[in-house]
Scaffold this motif. Structure first.
Motif, PDB file in Angstrom:
ATOM      1  N   SER A  16       0.816  -1.231   0.000  1.00 54.43           N
ATOM      2  CA  SER A  16       0.000   0.000   0.000  1.00 54.43           C
ATOM      3  C   SER A  16       0.842   1.270   0.000  1.00 54.43           C
ATOM      4  N   SER A  17       1.992   1.241   0.646  1.00 54.93           N
ATOM      5  CA  SER A  17       2.848   2.437   0.624  1.00 54.93           C
ATOM      6  C   SER A  17       4.260   2.046   1.028  1.00 54.93           C
ATOM      7  N   GLY A  18       5.184   2.949   0.799  1.00 61.45           N
ATOM      8  CA  GLY A  18       6.568   2.672   1.178  1.00 61.45           C
ATOM      9  C   GLY A  18       7.487   3.771   0.698  1.00 61.45           C
ATOM     10  N   LYS A  19       8.766   3.541   0.949  1.00 59.87           N
ATOM     11  CA  LYS A  19       9.761   4.573   0.629  1.00 59.87           C
ATOM     12  C   LYS A  19      11.073   3.848   0.338  1.00 59.87           C
ATOM     13  N   THR A  20      11.764   4.256  -0.703  1.00 59.08           N
ATOM     14  CA  THR A  20      13.035   3.596  -1.013  1.00 59.08           C
ATOM     15  C   THR A  20      14.040   4.633  -1.531  1.00 59.08           C
ATOM     16  N   LEU A 137      12.193   2.326  -8.683  1.00 62.21           N
ATOM     17  CA  LEU A 137      10.997   1.684  -9.239  1.00 62.21           C
ATOM     18  C   LEU A 137      11.131   0.162  -9.207  1.00 62.21           C
ATOM     19  N   MET A 138      12.347  -0.315  -9.468  1.00 63.32           N
ATOM     20  CA  MET A 138      12.573  -1.770  -9.404  1.00 63.32           C
ATOM     21  C   MET A 138      12.408  -2.298  -7.987  1.00 63.32           C
ATOM     22  N   GLU A 139      12.746  -1.456  -7.013  1.00 62.28           N
ATOM     23  CA  GLU A 139      12.584  -1.862  -5.613  1.00 62.28           C
ATOM     24  C   GLU A 139      11.095  -2.083  -5.313  1.00 62.28           C
ATOM     25  N   ILE A 140      10.261  -1.215  -5.865  1.00 65.06           N
ATOM     26  CA  ILE A 140       8.808  -1.413  -5.684  1.00 65.06           C
ATOM     27  C   ILE A 140       8.400  -2.721  -6.365  1.00 65.06           C
ATOM     28  N   GLY A 354      34.194   3.824  -9.718  1.00 62.95           N
ATOM     29  CA  GLY A 354      33.416   3.319  -8.585  1.00 62.95           C
ATOM     30  C   GLY A 354      32.806   1.963  -8.884  1.00 62.95           C
ATOM     31  N   LYS A 355      31.919   1.533  -8.003  1.00 65.49           N
ATOM     32  CA  LYS A 355      31.417   0.161  -8.107  1.00 65.49           C
ATOM     33  C   LYS A 355      29.944   0.072  -8.524  1.00 65.49           C
ATOM     34  N   GLY A 356      29.329   1.219  -8.765  1.00 68.30           N
ATOM     35  CA  GLY A 356      27.919   1.150  -9.184  1.00 68.30           C
ATOM     36  C   GLY A 356      26.990   1.691  -8.117  1.00 68.30           C
ATOM     37  N   ALA A 357      25.689   1.538  -8.420  1.00 76.76           N
ATOM     38  CA  ALA A 357      24.672   2.136  -7.546  1.00 76.76           C
ATOM     39  C   ALA A 357      24.523   1.352  -6.242  1.00 76.76           C
ATOM     40  N   GLN A 358      24.012   2.039  -5.219  1.00 74.87           N
ATOM     41  CA  GLN A 358      23.811   1.386  -3.918  1.00 74.87           C
ATOM     42  C   GLN A 358      22.451   1.739  -3.372  1.00 74.87           C
ATOM     43  N   LYS A 359      21.874   0.788  -2.653  1.00 79.09           N
ATOM     44  CA  LYS A 359      20.640   1.072  -1.942  1.00 79.09           C
ATOM     45  C   LYS A 359      21.009   1.743  -0.619  1.00 79.09           C
ATOM     46  N   ILE A 360      20.304   2.790  -0.259  1.00 75.38           N
ATOM     47  CA  ILE A 360      20.595   3.483   1.000  1.00 75.38           C
ATOM     48  C   ILE A 360      19.469   3.145   1.979  1.00 75.38           C
ATOM     49  N   ASN A 361      19.840   2.700   3.165  1.00 74.62           N
ATOM     50  CA  ASN A 361      18.805   2.312   4.119  1.00 74.62           C
ATOM     51  C   ASN A 361      18.382   3.482   4.973  1.00 74.62           C
TER      52      ASN A 361
END
Ligand code: DP6
Length: 361
Positions: A16-20, A137-140, A354-361
């Protein structure tokens, strides 16, 4: 993989909702993407170093609507301030990716973005910006389909990023990324970027890139318009063939660590890109007098210092100064002493592979 394989089957979960949040880097092309076909398919393959310091951080908040919206519902802000100017590009992006992300009309999105480098500095924020948004968007989508593999996640993120901005396909994974089909490079694809699959000598694994901000003004020609100028360009076919040949030559250069040969290809690619713009109709000169001052200084310093400093250019006046990490002290001193004077307000950015993109928590 084909485009169809990126169209998802009905999702197994509902959210229903979230944040990434994702942090995604810029990249600097060694063999340039210049010219494209329909649907963001590149006219020739390209390869880039992924950068590290020049990056975009994007947070995507999403809330499910009571009923799906007829239009895309979203707001965008840059550094905490609403940025209406970004909306058309994102709307176009959403339209292009909708068939691959059918949940897009089910949510309202808040897109908050910030860059580590000055906006309109001529540094390609579209690569880092579009890749960061694609990853969010991929995280969703991963929440809606938790069975997704990491490999598919990255491949589809690059595929979607490409539909936002071609070079963004090269900003997801890896230090050296190839995008565009090449017969000698395994798994290469026009649809997404792949981590360079062949051997890479250690000297190229931590290469340095100092970006000299020669002209921070609005670009004279957008890349999108620039790519278009390759349609009907008198030298287009030769140029596209040359990119294939240069990629083949780079294969043994990357393997053996032959920096002299590397320099020849990288500088020629940069000048060819600009030559394409100078020989199109309409024609453009995107270099500024200071761009040429810098190039001449680099050549003179390389000769006297016996270092391996070289340059590359994007579709603008700024100069990327490339050098191996073991020559960093000497080259950075040279940049401060001799090149900074040609930059607007003396500004430059020291970056490295660098090594590429990272997810930030
Ligand atoms: C000169 O990726 O910015 O930087 O696909 O229209 O968004 P669009 O173009 P873009 O073009 C980049 C061109 C380049 C070379 C390169 O990065 O390969």
């Amino acid at each position: 993989m084909t485009e169809k394989e990126f169209i998802p089957s009905p999702y197994t979960k509902s959210v229903s909702s979230g944040k990434t949040t994702y942090k995604s880097p810029s990249n600097i092309a060694l063999v340039k993407y210049w010219g494209k076909k329909k649907n963001q398919i590149p006219a020739n393959p390209s390869i880039s170093f992924t950068l590290s310091e020049c990056a975009t951080v994007t947070t995507l908040s999403y809330t499910k609507l009571d009923t799906p919206s007829a239009i895309f519902s979203f707001d965008v802000s840059l550094d905490g301030k609403k940025e209406e100017g970004f909306k058309p590009k994102i709307k176009t992006f959403f339209e292009r990716v909708y068939q691959y992300l059918p949940f897009l009309k089910d949510y309202h999105f808040e897109i908050e973005t910030s860059n580590s480098f000055p906006h309109s500095s001529g540094i390609a924020s579209s690569a880092s910006g579009m890749s960061a948004l694609a990853l969010c968007l991929m995280e969703i989508e991963r929440n809606l389909n938790p069975m997704m593999t990491a490999e598919f996640f990255n491949q589809k993120a690059s595929f979607l990023a490409r539909l936002g901005s071609g070079s963004a396909a090269r900003s997801i994974k890896g230090s050296l990324v190839q995008w565009g089909e090449h017969e000698d490079i395994d798994a290469s694809s026009d649809l997404y970027g792949v981590e360079y699959p062949h051997k890479v000598h250690p000297v190229f694994q931590n290469y340095c890139d100092t970006i000299l901000l020669v002209d921070k003004g609005q670009k004279q020609v957008s890349s999108t318009v620039g790519h278009d100028l390759m349609h009907g360009h008198p030298f287009a076919e030769q140029r596209f063939n040359q990119a294939h040949e240069n990629l083949l030559k780079l294969q043994s250069i990357f393997e053996t660590g032959d920096i002299d040969e590397f320099i020849g290809i990288v500088e020629s690619e940069a000048l060819t890109l600009h030559a394409m713009m100078m020989t199109s109709r309409p024609y453009f000169i995107l270099m500024k007098p200071n761009t040429l001052e810098i190039i001449n200084k680099i050549w003179a310093f390389r000769e006297t210092s016996k270092t391996h400093v070289c340059f590359t250019l994007d579709a603008g006046a700024n100069v990327h100064v490339l050098y191996p990490e073991n020559e960093k002290v000497e080259v950075e001193q040279f940049i401060k002493d001799e090149l900074a004077q040609f930059c607007q307000n003396g500004q430059f950015i020291n970056d490295h592979v660098g090594k590429g993109a990272q997810k930030i928590n």
